[in-house]
Scaffold this motif. Structure first.
Motif, PDB file in Angstrom:
ATOM      1  N   GLU A 118       0.843  -1.187   0.000  1.00 11.98           N
ATOM      2  CA  GLU A 118       0.000   0.000   0.000  1.00 11.98           C
ATOM      3  C   GLU A 118       0.884   1.243   0.000  1.00 11.98           C
ATOM      4  OE1 GLU A 118      -2.970   0.009   2.931  1.00 11.98           O
ATOM      5  OE2 GLU A 118      -3.601  -2.039   2.583  1.00 11.98           O
ATOM      6  N   VAL A 119       1.090   1.762  -1.200  1.00 13.94           N
ATOM      7  CA  VAL A 119       1.926   2.952  -1.364  1.00 13.94           C
ATOM      8  C   VAL A 119       1.207   3.890  -2.320  1.00 13.94           C
ATOM      9  CG1 VAL A 119       4.187   3.830  -2.015  1.00 13.94           C
ATOM     10  CG2 VAL A 119       3.984   1.535  -1.068  1.00 13.94           C
ATOM     11  N   THR A 120       1.121   5.152  -1.965  1.00 11.79           N
ATOM     12  CA  THR A 120       0.503   6.129  -2.844  1.00 11.79           C
ATOM     13  C   THR A 120       1.447   6.453  -3.999  1.00 11.79           C
ATOM     14  OG1 THR A 120       1.415   7.958  -1.544  1.00 11.79           O
ATOM     15  CG2 THR A 120      -0.752   7.124  -0.902  1.00 11.79           C
ATOM     16  N   PRO A 121       0.923   6.927  -5.136  1.00 12.21           N
ATOM     17  CA  PRO A 121       1.808   7.271  -6.263  1.00 12.21           C
ATOM     18  C   PRO A 121       2.873   8.294  -5.908  1.00 12.21           C
ATOM     19  CG  PRO A 121      -0.487   7.188  -6.970  1.00 12.21           C
ATOM     20  CD  PRO A 121      -0.494   7.054  -5.470  1.00 12.21           C
ATOM     21  N   GLU A 122       2.526   9.289  -5.058  1.00 12.32           N
ATOM     22  CA  GLU A 122       3.514  10.296  -4.670  1.00 12.32           C
ATOM     23  C   GLU A 122       4.642   9.674  -3.849  1.00 12.32           C
ATOM     24  OE1 GLU A 122       0.314  10.499  -4.189  1.00 12.32           O
ATOM     25  OE2 GLU A 122      -0.352  12.109  -5.533  1.00 12.32           O
ATOM     26  N   GLN A 123       4.272   8.777  -2.927  1.00 14.19           N
ATOM     27  CA  GLN A 123       5.295   8.112  -2.118  1.00 14.19           C
ATOM     28  C   GLN A 123       6.189   7.229  -2.984  1.00 14.19           C
ATOM     29  OE1 GLN A 123       3.129   5.977   0.867  1.00 14.19           O
ATOM     30  NE2 GLN A 123       2.697   7.787   2.100  1.00 14.19           N
ATOM     31  N   LYS A 168       6.889   7.611  -6.155  1.00 16.51           N
ATOM     32  CA  LYS A 168       7.765   8.458  -6.972  1.00 16.51           C
ATOM     33  C   LYS A 168       8.934   8.987  -6.152  1.00 16.51           C
ATOM     34  CE  LYS A 168       7.672  12.530  -9.940  1.00 16.51           C
ATOM     35  NZ  LYS A 168       6.826  13.627 -10.484  1.00 16.51           N
ATOM     36  N   LYS A 213       3.878  13.092   6.080  1.00 17.34           N
ATOM     37  CA  LYS A 213       4.060  12.276   4.878  1.00 17.34           C
ATOM     38  C   LYS A 213       5.545  12.040   4.590  1.00 17.34           C
ATOM     39  CE  LYS A 213      -0.233  13.654   2.580  1.00 17.34           C
ATOM     40  NZ  LYS A 213      -0.837  14.340   1.405  1.00 17.34           N
ATOM     41  N   THR A 230       1.211  -0.146   5.210  1.00 14.63           N
ATOM     42  CA  THR A 230       0.018   0.638   4.917  1.00 14.63           C
ATOM     43  C   THR A 230       0.432   1.990   4.350  1.00 14.63           C
ATOM     44  OG1 THR A 230      -0.066   1.568   7.151  1.00 14.63           O
ATOM     45  CG2 THR A 230      -1.240  -0.511   6.780  1.00 14.63           C
ATOM     46  N   VAL A 231      -0.573   2.804   4.029  1.00 19.29           N
ATOM     47  CA  VAL A 231      -0.269   4.120   3.467  1.00 19.29           C
ATOM     48  C   VAL A 231       0.428   5.003   4.494  1.00 19.29           C
ATOM     49  CG1 VAL A 231      -1.292   6.203   2.484  1.00 19.29           C
ATOM     50  CG2 VAL A 231      -2.178   3.961   1.843  1.00 19.29           C
ATOM     51  N   ASN A 232       0.065   4.876   5.750  1.00 15.74           N
ATOM     52  CA  ASN A 232       0.589   5.763   6.792  1.00 15.74           C
ATOM     53  C   ASN A 232       1.708   5.146   7.627  1.00 15.74           C
ATOM     54  OD1 ASN A 232      -1.309   7.785   6.131  1.00 15.74           O
ATOM     55  ND2 ASN A 232      -2.869   6.740   7.324  1.00 15.74           N
TER      56      ASN A 232
END
Length: 253
Positions: free
Chosen positions: A88-93, A95, A211, A238-240
Motif C-alpha cells: 500500500e503505497v501512494t503514487p507520490e510516495q 515516486k 508524509k 500501509t499508506v501511513n
C-alpha cells in the motif's frame, strides 16, 4: 523409365518407415515395436496412477480444513490463482522513494519541522480549529438560580466580550483604563482572515511533515531488507506506516 524409378523409390521409403512383418498379417496394419508399446503403456499407467491418487486425496480430505492461503486463492476457468498482496503505497510516495534518497527526504522533513515550530511560536495557537475547546462549568443549587443566571454578570465583564477565550477584561478594569487604539471592524476582519490563512498553512505543513516522515521510514525499511539476515514480517505496510520486520539477532564483530 522415370515413372518406374519413382515407384521403386517410394517402395523403398515405405519399407524403411514400416517394420518388416509376415505377409499374412499385413492386412492387420503396422506392426508396433515393443519399445514403442512400452513407452505408450508406461505413459498411460502413469497418468492413471496420478488420477487414482488425486481421487483418493479428495475422498480423504477434511471438509472443515482451512489454511490461510484460501483467503488469497480463487478458481478461474478451472485454474487456481493466488492473489498477491500489493504494498500500500501512494503514487507520490512511490515516486519519491524511486527518485530521491533518504538523506534528501530527511532534510526536507527537518526543514518543514522548523517552519512548523516558527509558525506555532508566532500564532500561539489561541483559537486553532484543531485544538480542543476548553469548557467552563458552573454549579448551582436550585433551578431558580439556573434560570436567573447571566454569564456576563457572573464573569463581571461586558456582554460583548463573553465569547472570547482570551483578552477578556472585567468591567472595573475597563472603567479604570482607557481603550487605546480602537480598531475598525474592516481591519479586524482582515486580521482574522490573515490569521486563518496562517493556521491553514500550519495545518498543511504538519500534514506534509508527516508524509515525509512516512516516506523516509519506508525507504529505510527497503534498505534494511537488502541485508541477508533472516527476518520475519510482523506487520504489513500501509499508506501511513511502513512494514515491520523482526530480524534475527546477530552479534556484530
Amino acid at each position: 523409365m522415370a515413372a518406374a524409378f519413382r515407384k521403386a523409390a517410394k517402395s523403398r521409403q515405405r519399407e524403411h518407415r514400416e517394420r518388416s512383418q509376415p505377409g499374412f498379417r499385413k492386412r492387420l496394419g503396422l506392426l508396433e515395436k515393443k519399445k514403442d508399446y512400452k513407452l505408450r503403456a508406461n505413459d498411460y499407467h502413469k497418468k492413471q496412477d496420478f488420477l487414482r491418487a488425486l481421487r483418493k486425496k479428495a475422498l480423504e480430505k477434511n471438509p472443515d480444513e482451512f489454511y490461510y492461503k484460501m483467503t488469497r486463492a480463487k478458481l478461474q476457468d478451472g485454474v487456481h490463482l493466488i492473489k498477491e498482496n500489493k504494498e500500500e503505497v501512494t503514487p507520490e510516495q512511490l515516486k519519491l522513494m524511486r527518485t530521491q534518497d533518504i538523506k534528501y527526504i530527511e532534510m526536507k522533513r527537518v526543514a518543514e519541522a522548523k517552519k512548523i515550530e516558527r509558525l506555532k511560536s508566532e500564532l500561539h495557537l489561541l483559537d486553532f480549529q484543531g485544538k480542543q475547546q476548553n469548557k467552563h462549568v458552573f454549579f448551582f443549587d436550585t433551578k431558580k438560580e439556573v434560570e436567573q443566571f447571566d454569564i456576563a454578570t457572573h464573569l463581571q465583564t461586558a456582554p460583548e466580550l463573553v465569547g472570547r477565550v482570551f483578552n477578556r477584561p472585567r468591567i472595573e478594569t475597563l472603567q479604570k483604563e482607557k481603550v487605546k487604539g480602537v480598531t475598525p471592524e474592516t481591519r479586524l476582519k482582515r486580521i482574522a482572515k490573515e490569521r486563518q490563512r496562517q493556521y491553514d498553512c500550519l495545518t498543511q505543513r504538519i500534514e506534509r511533515e508527516k508524509k515525509l516522515f512516512v516516506v523516509a521510514q519506508k525507504i529505510q525499511t527497503r534498505k534494511d531488507l537488502m541485508d541477508k539476515t533472516q527476518k520475519v514480517k510482523v506487520k504489513k505496510e500501509t499508506v501511513n506506516t511502513p512494514a515491520i520486520y523482526r530480524f534475527q539477532t546477530r552479534r556484530k564483530r
